[in-house]
Design an enzyme around this catalytic site. Structure first.
Site, PDB file in Angstrom:
ATOM      1  N   PHE A 224       2.850   9.907   1.252  1.00  0.00           N
ATOM      2  CA  PHE A 224       2.560  11.073   0.420  1.00  0.00           C
ATOM      3  C   PHE A 224       2.115  12.297   1.226  1.00  0.00           C
ATOM      4  O   PHE A 224       2.806  13.324   1.273  1.00  0.00           O
ATOM      5  CB  PHE A 224       1.517  10.639  -0.621  1.00  0.00           C
ATOM      6  N   ILE A 225       0.979  12.208   1.898  1.00  0.00           N
ATOM      7  CA  ILE A 225       0.464  13.364   2.638  1.00  0.00           C
ATOM      8  C   ILE A 225       1.333  13.653   3.856  1.00  0.00           C
ATOM      9  O   ILE A 225       1.609  14.817   4.178  1.00  0.00           O
ATOM     10  CB  ILE A 225      -1.002  13.147   3.034  1.00  0.00           C
TER      11      ILE A 225
ATOM     12  N   GLY B 254      -0.870   7.875   9.281  1.00  0.00           N
ATOM     13  CA  GLY B 254      -0.386   6.531   8.997  1.00  0.00           C
ATOM     14  C   GLY B 254      -1.544   5.557   8.833  1.00  0.00           C
ATOM     15  O   GLY B 254      -2.453   5.523   9.657  1.00  0.00           O
ATOM     16  N   ALA B 255      -1.518   4.774   7.753  1.00  0.00           N
ATOM     17  CA  ALA B 255      -2.599   3.816   7.489  1.00  0.00           C
ATOM     18  C   ALA B 255      -2.241   2.978   6.274  1.00  0.00           C
ATOM     19  O   ALA B 255      -1.321   3.311   5.520  1.00  0.00           O
ATOM     20  CB  ALA B 255      -3.914   4.552   7.215  1.00  0.00           C
TER      21      ALA B 255
ATOM     22  N   SER C 160      -3.527   2.514   2.852  1.00  0.00           N
ATOM     23  CA  SER C 160      -4.421   3.296   1.984  1.00  0.00           C
ATOM     24  C   SER C 160      -4.749   2.578   0.679  1.00  0.00           C
ATOM     25  O   SER C 160      -5.294   3.183  -0.248  1.00  0.00           O
ATOM     26  CB  SER C 160      -3.777   4.652   1.668  1.00  0.00           C
TER      27      SER C 160
ATOM     28  N   SER D 193     -11.489   9.565   5.161  1.00  0.00           N
ATOM     29  CA  SER D 193     -11.531   9.520   3.697  1.00  0.00           C
ATOM     30  C   SER D 193     -12.943   9.732   3.202  1.00  0.00           C
ATOM     31  O   SER D 193     -13.907   9.236   3.798  1.00  0.00           O
ATOM     32  CB  SER D 193     -11.007   8.170   3.197  1.00  0.00           C
TER      33      SER D 193
ATOM     34  N   TYR E  87     -10.962  -0.660   2.634  1.00  0.00           N
ATOM     35  CA  TYR E  87     -10.298   0.548   3.118  1.00  0.00           C
ATOM     36  C   TYR E  87     -11.335   1.552   3.625  1.00  0.00           C
ATOM     37  O   TYR E  87     -11.230   2.081   4.739  1.00  0.00           O
ATOM     38  CB  TYR E  87      -9.460   1.166   1.998  1.00  0.00           C
TER      39      TYR E  87
ATOM     40  N   LYS F 145       3.493   5.685  -4.496  1.00  0.00           N
ATOM     41  CA  LYS F 145       2.138   5.171  -4.297  1.00  0.00           C
ATOM     42  C   LYS F 145       1.744   4.100  -5.319  1.00  0.00           C
ATOM     43  O   LYS F 145       0.716   3.437  -5.163  1.00  0.00           O
ATOM     44  CB  LYS F 145       1.125   6.317  -4.332  1.00  0.00           C
TER      45      LYS F 145
ATOM     46  N   TYR G 143     -15.855   1.292  -8.015  1.00  0.00           N
ATOM     47  CA  TYR G 143     -15.396   2.586  -8.530  1.00  0.00           C
ATOM     48  C   TYR G 143     -16.444   3.667  -8.259  1.00  0.00           C
ATOM     49  O   TYR G 143     -17.614   3.521  -8.605  1.00  0.00           O
ATOM     50  CB  TYR G 143     -15.136   2.477 -10.028  1.00  0.00           C
TER      51      TYR G 143
END
Length: 284
Positions: free
Chosen positions: A10-11, A60-61, A63, A100, A121, A155, A248
């Protein structure tokens, strides 16, 4: 040469598009379906097969915040990033990497705060942040807040609520967790990420870890109401899945005090960003 990793994602896709438009530098794309695979790139990099690299922008990871395999997560996030970083240190190559805001857990959300990661993560990102901070070098870590925008299609469950609502809207209703008016996030359009990353790339005096967020908190209900107004659809509230409750985040808001000392940037508002994204989705 500029190296961009994670360009299948995505990014990474957005960064490649933005940098391709705004610089004439050669860009090497690294990912499993890009110009060269990530592990092949790392092997060739360590053998000095690439010359004239001025910066590696590493997105790259893994996520997936619901991944529970520590070996997989550490291999792809900490181990791989550490290997890139070591090469950059030894060869005077600048490195800009994606961290992040999840490292903060429930806050506070400033760079000096002690990390409180709530999932594997976030832990992997926090560990590398801590490791890289021991070096006074030309490395920049970007702690992204809740990024949304074009190219999220692959995603799946990790896509933003904006994309999920767009997919759901054809049924005449969108599904929202109960009490979502109390779940507040710093929602950041991917175009802002691209512009900020480019500004940091151009300013070689910047190094360290920075929050990348708007500094404004908005609720998930705010986004649902934008859809309700635009598409005249119903909002259905549903219970939060049990497996999400403990991990969350109820609130995120970027403290931009440090960032503002180095970069001036005008962010898209939530309304502007959602409208831009929906126009893209509608015209695909």
């Amino acid at each position: 040469m500029i190296v961009l990793t994670g360009t299948d994602g995505f990014i990474g896709k957005n960064l490649f598009e933005y940098f391709s438009t705004n610089t004439s530098e050669r860009i090497l794309t690294v990912d499993f379906n890009s110009e060269i695979g990530p592990f092949d790139f790392l092997e060739r990099l360590q053998k000095d097969k690439f010359k004239n690299i001025q910066v590696i922008i590493h997105n790259g990871a893994c996520s997936d915040t619901m991944c529970c395999d520590p070996h997989f997560m550490m291999k792809h996030n900490f181990d791989y990033t550490s290997s890139l970083f070591k090469h950059c240190l030894n060869n005077d190559i600048r490195m800009i990497y994606a961290s992040s805001a999840s490292v903060y857990g429930d806050g506070p959300f400033c760079e000096a705060a002690f990390p409180k990661p709530k999932n594997l993560y976030a832990l992997s990102k926090s560990l590398f942040d801590n490791y890289s901070s021991y070096f006074n070098s030309n490395v920049v870590g970007l702690r992204y807040f809740n990024v949304y925008g074009k190219y999220e299609e692959d995603k799946k469950h990790m896509a933003s609520v904006v994309y999920k609502f767009f997919v759901q809207k054809n049924s005449g209703k969108i599904k929202l967790f109960e009490k979502s008016e109390n779940y507040l996030r710093d929602f950041l359009h991917v175009d802002d990420v691209c512009e900020i990353t480019y500004k940091i790339f151009k300013n070689k005096k910047i190094f360290g870890i920075f929050n990348i967020g708007t500094g404004e908190e908005r609720s998930f209900l705010d986004i649902a109401n934008l859809f309700k107004k635009k598409y005249n659809i119903e909002i259905e509230t549903i219970p939060m899945p049990a497996e999400l409750v403990s991990t969350y985040q109820k609130f995120t808001k970027s403290d931009n005090t440090k960032f503002k000392k180095f970069i001036t940037h005008n962010y898209l508002s939530l309304e502007q960003g959602v409208d831009r994204y929906l126009r893209y989705l509608e015209n695909k």
